[in-house]
Design a protein around this motif. Sequence first.
Motif, PDB file in Angstrom:
ATOM      1  N   MET A 309      -0.921   6.192  -8.061  1.00 26.54           N
ATOM      2  CA  MET A 309       0.077   5.132  -8.165  1.00 26.54           C
ATOM      3  C   MET A 309       1.388   5.728  -8.645  1.00 26.54           C
ATOM      4  O   MET A 309       1.405   6.548  -9.565  1.00 26.54           O
ATOM      5  CB  MET A 309      -0.399   4.064  -9.158  1.00 26.54           C
ATOM      6  CG  MET A 309       0.463   2.805  -9.242  1.00 26.54           C
ATOM      7  SD  MET A 309       1.993   2.918 -10.196  1.00 26.54           S
ATOM      8  CE  MET A 309       1.412   3.364 -11.822  1.00 26.54           C
ATOM      9  N   VAL A 310       2.494   5.327  -8.018  1.00 30.78           N
ATOM     10  CA  VAL A 310       3.826   5.823  -8.388  1.00 30.78           C
ATOM     11  C   VAL A 310       4.743   4.635  -8.660  1.00 30.78           C
ATOM     12  O   VAL A 310       4.847   3.722  -7.827  1.00 30.78           O
ATOM     13  CB  VAL A 310       4.427   6.701  -7.276  1.00 30.78           C
ATOM     14  CG1 VAL A 310       5.818   7.201  -7.679  1.00 30.78           C
ATOM     15  CG2 VAL A 310       3.509   7.883  -6.958  1.00 30.78           C
ATOM     16  N   ASN A 311       5.409   4.647  -9.809  1.00 35.25           N
ATOM     17  CA  ASN A 311       6.366   3.598 -10.137  1.00 35.25           C
ATOM     18  C   ASN A 311       7.659   3.763  -9.354  1.00 35.25           C
ATOM     19  O   ASN A 311       8.112   4.888  -9.089  1.00 35.25           O
ATOM     20  CB  ASN A 311       6.695   3.635 -11.631  1.00 35.25           C
ATOM     21  CG  ASN A 311       5.785   2.754 -12.449  1.00 35.25           C
ATOM     22  OD1 ASN A 311       5.262   1.761 -11.949  1.00 35.25           O
ATOM     23  ND2 ASN A 311       5.570   3.108 -13.700  1.00 35.25           N
ATOM     24  N   LEU A 312       8.279   2.642  -9.027  1.00 36.02           N
ATOM     25  CA  LEU A 312       9.579   2.618  -8.360  1.00 36.02           C
ATOM     26  C   LEU A 312      10.573   1.966  -9.314  1.00 36.02           C
ATOM     27  O   LEU A 312      10.510   0.762  -9.566  1.00 36.02           O
ATOM     28  CB  LEU A 312       9.492   1.831  -7.050  1.00 36.02           C
ATOM     29  CG  LEU A 312       8.494   2.370  -6.019  1.00 36.02           C
ATOM     30  CD1 LEU A 312       8.342   1.397  -4.859  1.00 36.02           C
ATOM     31  CD2 LEU A 312       8.930   3.741  -5.521  1.00 36.02           C
ATOM     32  N   LEU A 313      11.464   2.789  -9.864  1.00 38.30           N
ATOM     33  CA  LEU A 313      12.450   2.295 -10.825  1.00 38.30           C
ATOM     34  C   LEU A 313      13.763   1.957 -10.138  1.00 38.30           C
ATOM     35  O   LEU A 313      14.045   2.404  -9.025  1.00 38.30           O
ATOM     36  CB  LEU A 313      12.675   3.346 -11.913  1.00 38.30           C
ATOM     37  CG  LEU A 313      11.436   3.819 -12.678  1.00 38.30           C
ATOM     38  CD1 LEU A 313      11.840   4.795 -13.780  1.00 38.30           C
ATOM     39  CD2 LEU A 313      10.657   2.642 -13.254  1.00 38.30           C
ATOM     40  N   LEU A 335       2.544  -0.569  -0.577  1.00 33.73           N
ATOM     41  CA  LEU A 335       3.776  -0.888  -1.299  1.00 33.73           C
ATOM     42  C   LEU A 335       3.655  -2.241  -1.994  1.00 33.73           C
ATOM     43  O   LEU A 335       3.194  -3.218  -1.407  1.00 33.73           O
ATOM     44  CB  LEU A 335       4.954  -0.921  -0.324  1.00 33.73           C
ATOM     45  CG  LEU A 335       6.312  -1.339  -0.893  1.00 33.73           C
ATOM     46  CD1 LEU A 335       6.802  -0.339  -1.950  1.00 33.73           C
ATOM     47  CD2 LEU A 335       7.341  -1.467   0.231  1.00 33.73           C
ATOM     48  N   HIS A 336       4.106  -2.297  -3.247  1.00 36.62           N
ATOM     49  CA  HIS A 336       4.147  -3.534  -4.021  1.00 36.62           C
ATOM     50  C   HIS A 336       5.546  -3.655  -4.625  1.00 36.62           C
ATOM     51  O   HIS A 336       5.935  -2.850  -5.477  1.00 36.62           O
ATOM     52  CB  HIS A 336       3.115  -3.518  -5.148  1.00 36.62           C
ATOM     53  CG  HIS A 336       1.704  -3.399  -4.676  1.00 36.62           C
ATOM     54  ND1 HIS A 336       0.854  -4.479  -4.589  1.00 36.62           N
ATOM     55  CD2 HIS A 336       0.992  -2.322  -4.269  1.00 36.62           C
ATOM     56  CE1 HIS A 336      -0.329  -4.078  -4.140  1.00 36.62           C
ATOM     57  NE2 HIS A 336      -0.269  -2.773  -3.943  1.00 36.62           N
ATOM     58  N   LEU A 337       6.310  -4.649  -4.210  1.00 36.29           N
ATOM     59  CA  LEU A 337       7.623  -4.921  -4.794  1.00 36.29           C
ATOM     60  C   LEU A 337       7.528  -6.207  -5.619  1.00 36.29           C
ATOM     61  O   LEU A 337       6.823  -7.142  -5.244  1.00 36.29           O
ATOM     62  CB  LEU A 337       8.686  -5.046  -3.709  1.00 36.29           C
ATOM     63  CG  LEU A 337       8.957  -3.762  -2.916  1.00 36.29           C
ATOM     64  CD1 LEU A 337       9.971  -4.015  -1.803  1.00 36.29           C
ATOM     65  CD2 LEU A 337       9.459  -2.648  -3.840  1.00 36.29           C
ATOM     66  N   HIS A 351       5.935  -0.570  -7.195  1.00 32.65           N
ATOM     67  CA  HIS A 351       5.136   0.646  -7.204  1.00 32.65           C
ATOM     68  C   HIS A 351       4.496   0.811  -5.833  1.00 32.65           C
ATOM     69  O   HIS A 351       4.481  -0.114  -5.016  1.00 32.65           O
ATOM     70  CB  HIS A 351       4.054   0.615  -8.294  1.00 32.65           C
ATOM     71  CG  HIS A 351       2.913  -0.315  -8.022  1.00 32.65           C
ATOM     72  ND1 HIS A 351       2.903  -1.629  -8.434  1.00 32.65           N
ATOM     73  CD2 HIS A 351       1.742  -0.137  -7.356  1.00 32.65           C
ATOM     74  CE1 HIS A 351       1.786  -2.213  -8.069  1.00 32.65           C
ATOM     75  NE2 HIS A 351       1.055  -1.333  -7.398  1.00 32.65           N
ATOM     76  N   PHE A 352       3.996   2.009  -5.582  1.00 36.16           N
ATOM     77  CA  PHE A 352       3.168   2.189  -4.397  1.00 36.16           C
ATOM     78  C   PHE A 352       1.949   3.010  -4.760  1.00 36.16           C
ATOM     79  O   PHE A 352       1.947   3.758  -5.742  1.00 36.16           O
ATOM     80  CB  PHE A 352       3.948   2.824  -3.233  1.00 36.16           C
ATOM     81  CG  PHE A 352       4.334   4.268  -3.409  1.00 36.16           C
ATOM     82  CD1 PHE A 352       3.456   5.297  -3.057  1.00 36.16           C
ATOM     83  CD2 PHE A 352       5.596   4.614  -3.892  1.00 36.16           C
ATOM     84  CE1 PHE A 352       3.814   6.629  -3.201  1.00 36.16           C
ATOM     85  CE2 PHE A 352       5.965   5.944  -4.038  1.00 36.16           C
ATOM     86  CZ  PHE A 352       5.067   6.953  -3.692  1.00 36.16           C
ATOM     87  N   ALA A 365       0.602  13.747  -1.195  1.00 32.88           N
ATOM     88  CA  ALA A 365       1.261  12.740  -0.365  1.00 32.88           C
ATOM     89  C   ALA A 365       2.141  11.821  -1.200  1.00 32.88           C
ATOM     90  O   ALA A 365       3.250  11.458  -0.792  1.00 32.88           O
ATOM     91  CB  ALA A 365       0.208  11.929   0.385  1.00 32.88           C
ATOM     92  N   ALA A 366       1.652  11.426  -2.392  1.00 32.41           N
ATOM     93  CA  ALA A 366       2.438  10.542  -3.254  1.00 32.41           C
ATOM     94  C   ALA A 366       3.740  11.205  -3.686  1.00 32.41           C
ATOM     95  O   ALA A 366       4.805  10.580  -3.686  1.00 32.41           O
ATOM     96  CB  ALA A 366       1.616  10.139  -4.471  1.00 32.41           C
ATOM     97  N   GLU A 367       3.657  12.476  -4.055  1.00 35.88           N
ATOM     98  CA  GLU A 367       4.865  13.189  -4.464  1.00 35.88           C
ATOM     99  C   GLU A 367       5.843  13.320  -3.299  1.00 35.88           C
ATOM    100  O   GLU A 367       7.055  13.133  -3.464  1.00 35.88           O
ATOM    101  CB  GLU A 367       4.479  14.564  -4.998  1.00 35.88           C
ATOM    102  CG  GLU A 367       3.755  14.502  -6.347  1.00 35.88           C
ATOM    103  CD  GLU A 367       3.274  15.854  -6.820  1.00 35.88           C
ATOM    104  OE1 GLU A 367       3.114  16.763  -5.974  1.00 35.88           O
ATOM    105  OE2 GLU A 367       3.046  16.010  -8.042  1.00 35.88           O
TER     106      GLU A 367
END
Length: 375
Positions: A309-313, A335-337, A351-352, A365-367
């Motif tokens: 899981m990666v946060n989107l700031l 993707l989750h917005l 996050h995705f 892949a996440a990176e």
Amino acid sequence: MILPGHTLGMLGGGQLGRMFTVAARTLGYHVVVLDPDSGSPAGRMADDHLHAAYGDAWALDEMIARCDAVSTEFENIPADTLRALARHLPVRPGAAALEQAQNRIREKGMIRRAGLETAPFQVVERPEQAHTAFAAVGAPAILKRAAMGYDGKGQVPVDSPQACAEAFEALGRVPCVLERRVDLEREISVVLARGSDGRCLCYPVAENIHRGGILHMSIVPARVPQATAQAACEAATTLAGALDYCGVMAVEFFITASGALLVNEMAPRPHNSGHYTLDACVTSQFEQQVRALCGLPFGDVRLLTPVVMVNLLGDLWAHGDPDWGRLLSHPAAKLHLYGKEQARPGRKMGHFCVLDPDLAAAVEAAEELFNRLAA
């Protein structure tokens, strides 16, 4: 049991409340959100949004009249609000548990009374305590506000008695905790659910990577020995029992270079590092929160596939909306917005997750996907 068709209340309208609301409505419940922000993400998804302060008498009367049970999405809801509601309907978690997490001094004392280890720390409540606290803790250290600090806010690194005294002044002379900065090998967290009957289930342990004090990436399963993961789950379960907790909670841990497992802090709610459960577990942490609140049997916490899981700031929005095509071109990216109207640096906008049977491939892949979005 409180079954679908009834109405649940949510105190707090951010992304955690939003995801609870989606889970509850999917199960067939109605949801009323109380949050002072008229544009709250959870309020938009709920059946009704009470746009009022958490202590507003009218709003609390409405919650009591309309809801069959109430939960929270963050720990700084006034304890008096929870107690007022609890006189009329189930409130899970309760005021006592939230009060422990609202203040680092109380929280760390409670953790140690439960027989668990923390990093060395001292309380600093007056200017003259800064020098003696630093002498006891040693360098390097970090001074943290006892209350209202999160995501790296309200924290100042210090390396001398004078720096500690100056940091105390800069933080407004409010009660603080001076904590030794341990030699970290990695950070992990455990999300668990505990019922009113004391039954407890732990989700797979997450390995967490932070940037600027904010969670950047969670890797599941954590790349730690099984014995370490088991010890973390046992410690988290012990802590939940000491609180007589009911609901979903998270416990964050430090693993030191010497292999010691230290409790960092707890969160009496679903947690950012548990967002992977939405895509990679049989039951998400938010459905589990609904189940705990309603007295239902817990869902299966089994991990279906390794996940990152990666946060989107908000920093990613500096030049407009990110190019989501770069992310959605990956067939295993989710993707989750959060529906927030305004992006700001450091603000969690979404996050995705990347799912892959090969954990190393998921990390790679996440990176790569994050770097594409940031380019």
